[in-house]
Design a protein around this motif. Structure first.
Motif, PDB file in Angstrom:
ATOM      1  N   CYS A  71       0.782  -1.245   0.000  1.00  0.00           N
ATOM      2  CA  CYS A  71       0.000   0.000   0.000  1.00  0.00           C
ATOM      3  C   CYS A  71       0.813   1.295   0.000  1.00  0.00           C
ATOM      4  CB  CYS A  71      -0.894   0.037   1.245  1.00  0.00           C
ATOM      5  SG  CYS A  71      -2.056  -1.319   1.312  1.00  0.00           S
ATOM      6  N   ARG A  72       2.121   1.227   0.205  1.00  0.00           N
ATOM      7  CA  ARG A  72       2.824   2.473   0.525  1.00  0.00           C
ATOM      8  C   ARG A  72       2.957   3.445  -0.661  1.00  0.00           C
ATOM      9  NH1 ARG A  72       8.049   4.240   0.233  1.00  0.00           N
ATOM     10  NH2 ARG A  72       8.685   5.775   1.793  1.00  0.00           N
ATOM     11  N   GLY A  73       3.660   3.035  -1.720  1.00  0.00           N
ATOM     12  CA  GLY A  73       4.043   3.968  -2.779  1.00  0.00           C
ATOM     13  C   GLY A  73       3.154   3.851  -4.003  1.00  0.00           C
ATOM     14  N   MET A  74       3.699   3.214  -5.050  1.00  0.00           N
ATOM     15  CA  MET A  74       2.985   3.161  -6.331  1.00  0.00           C
ATOM     16  C   MET A  74       1.669   2.414  -6.218  1.00  0.00           C
ATOM     17  SD  MET A  74       3.269   4.463  -9.229  1.00  0.00           S
ATOM     18  CE  MET A  74       2.179   4.382 -10.648  1.00  0.00           C
ATOM     19  N   GLY A  75       1.629   1.414  -5.346  1.00  0.00           N
ATOM     20  CA  GLY A  75       0.381   0.663  -5.175  1.00  0.00           C
ATOM     21  C   GLY A  75      -0.760   1.605  -4.831  1.00  0.00           C
TER      22      GLY A  75
ATOM     23  N   VAL B 278      -0.580  -5.546 -12.010  1.00  0.00           N
ATOM     24  CA  VAL B 278       0.660  -5.757 -11.266  1.00  0.00           C
ATOM     25  C   VAL B 278       1.692  -4.718 -11.681  1.00  0.00           C
ATOM     26  CG1 VAL B 278       1.431  -7.556 -12.921  1.00  0.00           C
ATOM     27  CG2 VAL B 278       2.470  -7.448 -10.659  1.00  0.00           C
ATOM     28  N   GLU B 279       2.392  -4.211 -10.690  1.00  0.00           N
ATOM     29  CA  GLU B 279       3.393  -3.190 -10.997  1.00  0.00           C
ATOM     30  C   GLU B 279       4.559  -3.764 -11.796  1.00  0.00           C
ATOM     31  OE1 GLU B 279       3.979  -0.317 -11.519  1.00  0.00           O
ATOM     32  OE2 GLU B 279       2.042   0.393 -10.831  1.00  0.00           O
ATOM     33  N   LYS B 280       5.252  -2.859 -12.463  1.00  0.00           N
ATOM     34  CA  LYS B 280       6.458  -3.213 -13.209  1.00  0.00           C
ATOM     35  C   LYS B 280       7.647  -3.144 -12.268  1.00  0.00           C
ATOM     36  CE  LYS B 280       8.789  -0.097 -13.074  1.00  0.00           C
ATOM     37  NZ  LYS B 280       9.334   0.766 -11.989  1.00  0.00           N
ATOM     38  N   PRO B 281       8.811  -3.711 -12.588  1.00  0.00           N
ATOM     39  CA  PRO B 281       9.000  -4.714 -13.617  1.00  0.00           C
ATOM     40  C   PRO B 281       8.248  -5.985 -13.237  1.00  0.00           C
ATOM     41  CG  PRO B 281      10.926  -4.595 -12.204  1.00  0.00           C
ATOM     42  CD  PRO B 281      10.030  -3.491 -11.778  1.00  0.00           C
TER      43      PRO B 281
ATOM     44  N   PRO C 170       7.218  -4.782  -3.523  1.00  0.00           N
ATOM     45  CA  PRO C 170       8.519  -4.813  -4.201  1.00  0.00           C
ATOM     46  C   PRO C 170       8.577  -5.947  -5.230  1.00  0.00           C
ATOM     47  CG  PRO C 170       8.793  -4.550  -1.829  1.00  0.00           C
ATOM     48  CD  PRO C 170       7.343  -4.835  -2.060  1.00  0.00           C
ATOM     49  N   ASP C 171       9.529  -5.854  -6.158  1.00  0.00           N
ATOM     50  CA  ASP C 171       9.555  -6.743  -7.332  1.00  0.00           C
ATOM     51  C   ASP C 171       9.613  -8.231  -6.965  1.00  0.00           C
ATOM     52  OD1 ASP C 171      10.151  -4.148  -8.045  1.00  0.00           O
ATOM     53  OD2 ASP C 171      11.880  -4.647  -9.286  1.00  0.00           O
ATOM     54  N   HIS C 172      10.310  -8.570  -5.867  1.00  0.00           N
ATOM     55  CA  HIS C 172      10.448  -9.991  -5.522  1.00  0.00           C
ATOM     56  C   HIS C 172       9.132 -10.578  -5.030  1.00  0.00           C
ATOM     57  CE1 HIS C 172      10.638  -8.260  -1.506  1.00  0.00           C
ATOM     58  NE2 HIS C 172      10.604  -9.445  -0.958  1.00  0.00           N
TER      59      HIS C 172
ATOM     60  N   CYS D 256      -4.017  -4.709   1.901  1.00  0.00           N
ATOM     61  CA  CYS D 256      -3.104  -5.656   2.539  1.00  0.00           C
ATOM     62  C   CYS D 256      -1.705  -5.060   2.558  1.00  0.00           C
ATOM     63  CB  CYS D 256      -3.123  -6.968   1.755  1.00  0.00           C
ATOM     64  SG  CYS D 256      -1.816  -8.123   2.253  1.00  0.00           S
ATOM     65  N   ASP D 257      -1.084  -5.059   3.721  1.00  0.00           N
ATOM     66  CA  ASP D 257       0.317  -4.643   3.807  1.00  0.00           C
ATOM     67  C   ASP D 257       0.942  -5.309   5.030  1.00  0.00           C
ATOM     68  OD1 ASP D 257       1.886  -2.049   2.334  1.00  0.00           O
ATOM     69  OD2 ASP D 257       2.822  -2.895   4.118  1.00  0.00           O
ATOM     70  N   VAL D 258       2.236  -5.584   4.936  1.00  0.00           N
ATOM     71  CA  VAL D 258       2.931  -6.207   6.068  1.00  0.00           C
ATOM     72  C   VAL D 258       3.317  -5.174   7.127  1.00  0.00           C
ATOM     73  CG1 VAL D 258       3.865  -8.111   4.708  1.00  0.00           C
ATOM     74  CG2 VAL D 258       5.174  -5.982   4.878  1.00  0.00           C
TER      75      VAL D 258
HETATM   76  N1  LIG Z   1       4.554   2.210 -12.705  1.00  0.00           N
HETATM   77  C1  LIG Z   1       5.285   3.139 -12.137  1.00  0.00           C
HETATM   78  O1  LIG Z   1       5.389   4.257 -12.649  1.00  0.00           O
HETATM   79  C2  LIG Z   1       5.980   2.830 -10.833  1.00  0.00           C
HETATM   80  C3  LIG Z   1       6.492   3.882 -10.048  1.00  0.00           C
HETATM   81  C4  LIG Z   1       7.090   3.548  -8.840  1.00  0.00           C
HETATM   82  C5  LIG Z   1       7.184   2.218  -8.427  1.00  0.00           C
HETATM   83  N2  LIG Z   1       6.710   1.235  -9.238  1.00  0.00           N
HETATM   84  C6  LIG Z   1       6.798  -0.180  -8.829  1.00  0.00           C
HETATM   85  O2  LIG Z   1       5.929  -0.396  -7.718  1.00  0.00           O
HETATM   86  C7  LIG Z   1       6.465  -1.414  -6.865  1.00  0.00           C
HETATM   87  C8  LIG Z   1       6.521  -0.870  -5.444  1.00  0.00           C
HETATM   88  O3  LIG Z   1       7.433   0.202  -5.396  1.00  0.00           O
HETATM   89  P1  LIG Z   1       7.279   1.363  -4.293  1.00  0.00           P
HETATM   90  O4  LIG Z   1       8.293   2.374  -4.557  1.00  0.00           O
HETATM   91  O5  LIG Z   1       5.857   1.761  -4.264  1.00  0.00           O
HETATM   92  O6  LIG Z   1       7.648   0.532  -2.978  1.00  0.00           O
HETATM   93  P2  LIG Z   1       7.318   0.853  -1.423  1.00  0.00           P
HETATM   94  O7  LIG Z   1       8.382   0.213  -0.644  1.00  0.00           O
HETATM   95  O8  LIG Z   1       7.059   2.293  -1.265  1.00  0.00           O
HETATM   96  O9  LIG Z   1       5.927   0.108  -1.204  1.00  0.00           O
HETATM   97  C9  LIG Z   1       5.822  -1.301  -1.195  1.00  0.00           C
HETATM   98  C10 LIG Z   1       4.781  -1.681  -0.161  1.00  0.00           C
HETATM   99  O10 LIG Z   1       4.601  -3.103  -0.238  1.00  0.00           O
HETATM  100  C11 LIG Z   1       4.519  -3.604   1.103  1.00  0.00           C
HETATM  101  N3  LIG Z   1       4.849  -5.035   1.089  1.00  0.00           N
HETATM  102  C12 LIG Z   1       6.056  -5.631   0.952  1.00  0.00           C
HETATM  103  N4  LIG Z   1       5.927  -6.964   0.972  1.00  0.00           N
HETATM  104  C13 LIG Z   1       4.603  -7.227   1.138  1.00  0.00           C
HETATM  105  C14 LIG Z   1       3.842  -8.416   1.233  1.00  0.00           C
HETATM  106  N5  LIG Z   1       4.401  -9.629   1.165  1.00  0.00           N
HETATM  107  N6  LIG Z   1       2.503  -8.322   1.404  1.00  0.00           N
HETATM  108  C15 LIG Z   1       1.909  -7.100   1.496  1.00  0.00           C
HETATM  109  N7  LIG Z   1       2.587  -5.932   1.409  1.00  0.00           N
HETATM  110  C16 LIG Z   1       3.919  -5.996   1.226  1.00  0.00           C
HETATM  111  C17 LIG Z   1       5.491  -2.734   1.864  1.00  0.00           C
HETATM  112  O11 LIG Z   1       5.297  -2.800   3.253  1.00  0.00           O
HETATM  113  C18 LIG Z   1       5.190  -1.362   1.274  1.00  0.00           C
HETATM  114  O12 LIG Z   1       4.119  -0.746   1.941  1.00  0.00           O
HETATM  115  C19 LIG Z   1       7.833  -1.760  -7.423  1.00  0.00           C
HETATM  116  O13 LIG Z   1       7.753  -2.951  -8.154  1.00  0.00           O
HETATM  117  C20 LIG Z   1       8.172  -0.589  -8.309  1.00  0.00           C
HETATM  118  O14 LIG Z   1       9.037  -0.913  -9.385  1.00  0.00           O
HETATM  119  C21 LIG Z   1       6.091   1.523 -10.402  1.00  0.00           C
END
Ligand SMILES: NC(=O)c1ccc[n+]([C@@H]2O[C@H](COP(=O)([O-])OP(=O)(O)OC[C@H]3O[C@@H](n4cnc5c(N)ncnc54)[C@H](O)[C@@H]3O)[C@@H](O)[C@H]2O)c1
Length: 440
Positions: free
Chosen positions: A47-51, A136-139, A116-118, A70-72
């Motif tokens: 939920c934090r960033g791009m989601g 689903v987010e990229k990559p 995150p990607d993994h 859902c977030d950890v």
């Molecule tokens: N399309 C775009 O323009 C764009 C831009 C930024 C990021 N992204 C992609 O979005 C994805 C997330 O990047 P971000 O910068 O938002 O990351 P982030 O770290 O800000 O957010 C990820 C969130 O996922 C949660 N998380 C981690 N493992 C989890 C799990 N097993 N179950 C539930 N929640 C879980 C984390 O606690 C965190 O809140 C990456 O794959 C990134 O490449 C895409």
């Protein structure tokens, strides 16, 4: 037990313990079938960033309702629950820390994956198996093996899977690619693609520390190796560590290289050479290269990738973009728009300049709209999983070449490296128990 519940429960045990292969066929999407309101019921994992940017965009469409988050990390779970309530006036019904509960929830039609990607692969595969459509987010994922498996799952269960490469829905990108393919700039010999990012600066080394309260760190790590908690390997900064992501190469690479392929009308190359390293910040915490150049060699042109963390001055005064060098002119393309700078023979321009054609800046909004349309039509979306898989593999090829320190050869027909056990090993997903990559 009803058939649907049975399948969900079985899928969950598979996801949780990784002991059995995927089973059975999925049921069809429940979208529109069970809800009198005919709402599209969406859940967000990560939920934090791009989601959350994705979810906020979904919520701009009146037919969408968010029924689960859902977030950890409790902090972000609770913050986003409050944000959604503020934005929609409705409380989110279900808050989970374990993504398998999202898959189990039979009311969820769409899963948005912003982890995150993994952590893209397993939720995508199990959501597909459970009959849900996926944004689903990229990559697409962190290894070549996962990319291929996710594509197989989407096709096997006949799901609509949109990857977050939203340029695909911003019309000026396709307009520019079509302009090139129509031959307007003449024969193209070089495509340069770059990301120079002062916004991704050095990551100082920080000591490991206790897991913050409210964080299920083991679930954050998931299939990745066990490592002590470190704030610089956690939110956002995970991108610079191989276990979770592929650095700037796969972070920005997939957005831009997608259009190098599209403009040239090609698939994956057979030869890749990449060199790079921690040239700017040799002693900082990042594992992935802060500086990297890759040459994707095709029969009669090259695609060249070039990235740099911590500085901004890319070519044509753009931080990230593509330049297609044609014999008549150079087409420069980025999120802002595209233009063509002509070549000259003496004083005569070989083609008319194309002044900057600005983009509409509605890529993400259109991309979500396209996904919602495809849920109904069952057509392939603009950034279908096959597109996301192809370009994620392209970025992994350059990272792998850099890591083995030499050219790698890719056999696209058979989806493997040619005589290269070292590169092959880096293309595989090695999961930490109990997580297991499904095979089917
Ligand atoms: N399309 C775009 O323009 C764009 C831009 C930024 C990021 N992204 C992609 O979005 C994805 C997330 O990047 P971000 O910068 O938002 O990351 P982030 O770290 O800000 O957010 C990820 C969130 O996922 C949660 N998380 C981690 N493992 C989890 C799990 N097993 N179950 C539930 N929640 C879980 C984390 O606690 C965190 O809140 C990456 O794959 C990134 O490449 C895409």
């Amino acid at each position: 037990m009803k058939r649907r519940n049975f399948i969900q429960k079985t899928a969950l045990s598979v996801a949780g313990f990784g002991l059995a292969p995927l089973i059975g066929n999925s049921y069809q999407s429940v979208y529109g079938a069970t809800a009198p309101s005919n709402k599209v019921k969406v859940a967000l994992i990560g939920c934090r960033g791009m989601g959350y940017s994705d979810l906020s965009t979904f919520l701009k469409y009146p037919e969408v309702e968010c029924i689960a988050l859902c977030d950890v990390d409790d902090e972000w779970l609770n913050k986003r629950a409050a944000d959604v309530e503020k934005a929609t006036g409705k409380k989110v019904k279900n808050l989970y820390k374990d993504w398998r509960k999202v898959i189990e929830n039979k009311d969820v039609d769409v899963v948005i994956i912003g982890t995150p990607d993994h952590w893209h692969c397993l939720p995508t595969i199990y959501a597909c198996q459970a009959g849900k459509d996926v944004y689903v987010e990229k990559p697409l994922s962190n290894t070549i093996e996962e990319c291929e498996l996710m594509l197989k799952a989407a096709r096997k269960y006949d799901r609509v899977v949109q990857v977050g490469q939203w340029q695909r829905s911003d019309p000026h990108w396709n307009e520019a690619a079509a302009f090139i393919r129509e031959g307007n700039i003449g024969r193209v010999r070089t495509v340069k693609v770059w990301a120079y990012q002062s916004g991704k600066p050095t990551l100082p080394v920080k000591p490991d520390s206790p897991v913050p309260p409210g964080v299920d760190y083991d679930m954050w790590l998931g299939p990745a190796p066990k490592r002590p908690f470190n704030i610089y390997r956690f939110h956002y900064n995970f991108r610079f560590f191989w276990d979770y992501a592929g650095g700037l190469m796969s972070d920005w690479g997939v957005h831009l290289l997608d259009y190098a392929l599209e403009g040239m009308g090609v698939g994956l190359p057979s030869k890749v050479f990449s060199g790079g390293g921690k040239f700017a910040y040799p002693n900082d915490a990042m594992e992935t290269p802060d500086t990297l150049m890759a040459i994707y060699a095709y029969d009669d042109f090259n695609i060249v990738w070039d990235h740099a963390c911590g500085i901004d001055h890319g070519l044509f005064d753009r931080r990230e973009a593509l330049a297609f060098y044609g014999e008549n002119g150079t087409l420069v393309l980025d999120r802002g728009g595209w233009e063509v700078i002509p070549e000259y023979s003496g004083k005569e321009a070989r083609m008319e300049a194309v002044p900057l054609k600005k983009g509409e800046g509605k890529g993400l909004y259109n991309h979500v709209g396209n996904f919602l349309d495809c849920m109904k039509s069952r057509n392939r979306p603009a950034a279908d999983i096959e597109i996301g898989s192809r370009v994620a593999i392209l970025s992994h090829l350059a990272n792998i070449s850099c890591r083995v320190g030499r050219e790698v050869r890719w056999d696209e027909a058979n989806h493997l490296f040619v005589n290269d056990p070292e590169a092959t090993a880096l293309s595989k997903a090695v999961y930490r128990a109990p997580w297991k990559l499904p095979q089917f």
